[in-house]
Design a protein around this motif. Structure first.
Motif, short mmCIF file in Angstrom:
data_model
loop_
_atom_site.label_atom_id
_atom_site.label_comp_id
_atom_site.label_asym_id
_atom_site.label_seq_id
_atom_site.Cartn_x
_atom_site.Cartn_y
_atom_site.Cartn_z
N UNK A 45 -57.52 43.16 -2.63
CA UNK A 45 -58.77 43.90 -2.51
C UNK A 45 -59.62 43.43 -1.32
N UNK A 46 -59.10 42.47 -0.54
CA UNK A 46 -59.86 41.89 0.57
C UNK A 46 -59.43 42.45 1.92
N UNK A 47 -60.38 42.48 2.84
CA UNK A 47 -60.07 42.79 4.23
C UNK A 47 -60.71 41.73 5.12
N UNK A 48 -60.04 41.44 6.23
CA UNK A 48 -60.60 40.47 7.17
C UNK A 48 -61.75 41.14 7.91
N UNK A 49 -62.94 40.56 7.81
CA UNK A 49 -64.13 41.15 8.42
C UNK A 49 -64.60 40.41 9.66
N UNK B 228 -53.99 25.26 -5.83
CA UNK B 228 -53.47 26.56 -6.29
C UNK B 228 -53.75 26.78 -7.77
N UNK B 229 -53.67 25.71 -8.58
CA UNK B 229 -54.00 25.81 -9.99
C UNK B 229 -55.45 26.16 -10.21
N UNK B 230 -56.33 25.59 -9.41
CA UNK B 230 -57.76 25.90 -9.50
C UNK B 230 -58.00 27.36 -9.15
N UNK B 231 -57.34 27.86 -8.11
CA UNK B 231 -57.50 29.26 -7.73
C UNK B 231 -57.08 30.19 -8.86
N UNK B 232 -56.06 29.80 -9.60
CA UNK B 232 -55.57 30.65 -10.70
C UNK B 232 -56.40 30.53 -11.96
N UNK C 188 -56.48 35.37 -2.73
CA UNK C 188 -57.13 36.69 -2.83
C UNK C 188 -57.50 37.09 -4.26
N UNK C 189 -56.63 36.94 -5.25
CA UNK C 189 -57.01 37.37 -6.60
C UNK C 189 -58.18 36.58 -7.19
N UNK C 190 -58.46 35.40 -6.66
CA UNK C 190 -59.52 34.55 -7.19
C UNK C 190 -60.86 34.74 -6.48
N UNK C 191 -60.92 35.65 -5.51
CA UNK C 191 -62.12 35.81 -4.68
C UNK C 191 -62.93 37.03 -5.14
N UNK C 192 -64.19 36.78 -5.44
CA UNK C 192 -65.09 37.88 -5.81
C UNK C 192 -65.84 38.42 -4.60
#
Length: 92
Positions: A54-58, A2-6, A31-35
């Motif tokens: 900002x993500x949707x399951x595709x 979780x620290x890495x994601x942040x 989600x906030x860490x995903x481009x």
């Protein structure tokens, strides 16, 4: 983890948390860490959101007791327009 994601924003995030963990909670944290792409392997039948931030399951694929859920940015959140191939055509 979780620290890495942040600590930044990543093109690809792959998560394989313990099946007893809340998969939706991991999607929410990541989600906030995903481009570009988030892939999470989770227990089949565990709830994961259709959208998060900002993500949707595709895509979602079931493999016995495991499911792989793939998230990408919603089209309206991509500032530069749809992704295009090197020749300029749409990737769709």
């Amino acid at each position: 983890v979780r620290g890495t994601l942040r600590s930044g924003v990543w093109d690809l995030v792959f998560l394989d948390p313990p099946y007893a963990d809340d998969a939706a909670g991991w999607v929410r944290v990541a989600a906030p860490a995903v481009k570009r792409c988030l892939a999470i392997e989770h227990r089949t039948g565990s709830a994961v959101p259709a959208e998060e931030g900002h993500l949707e399951r595709v895509r979602q694929r079931r493999y016995g007791s495991s499911t792989l859920s793939i998230y990408a940015p919603r089209v309206e959140t991509v500032r530069s327009g749809p992704l295009q191939s090197a020749d300029g055509s749409s990737g769709g």
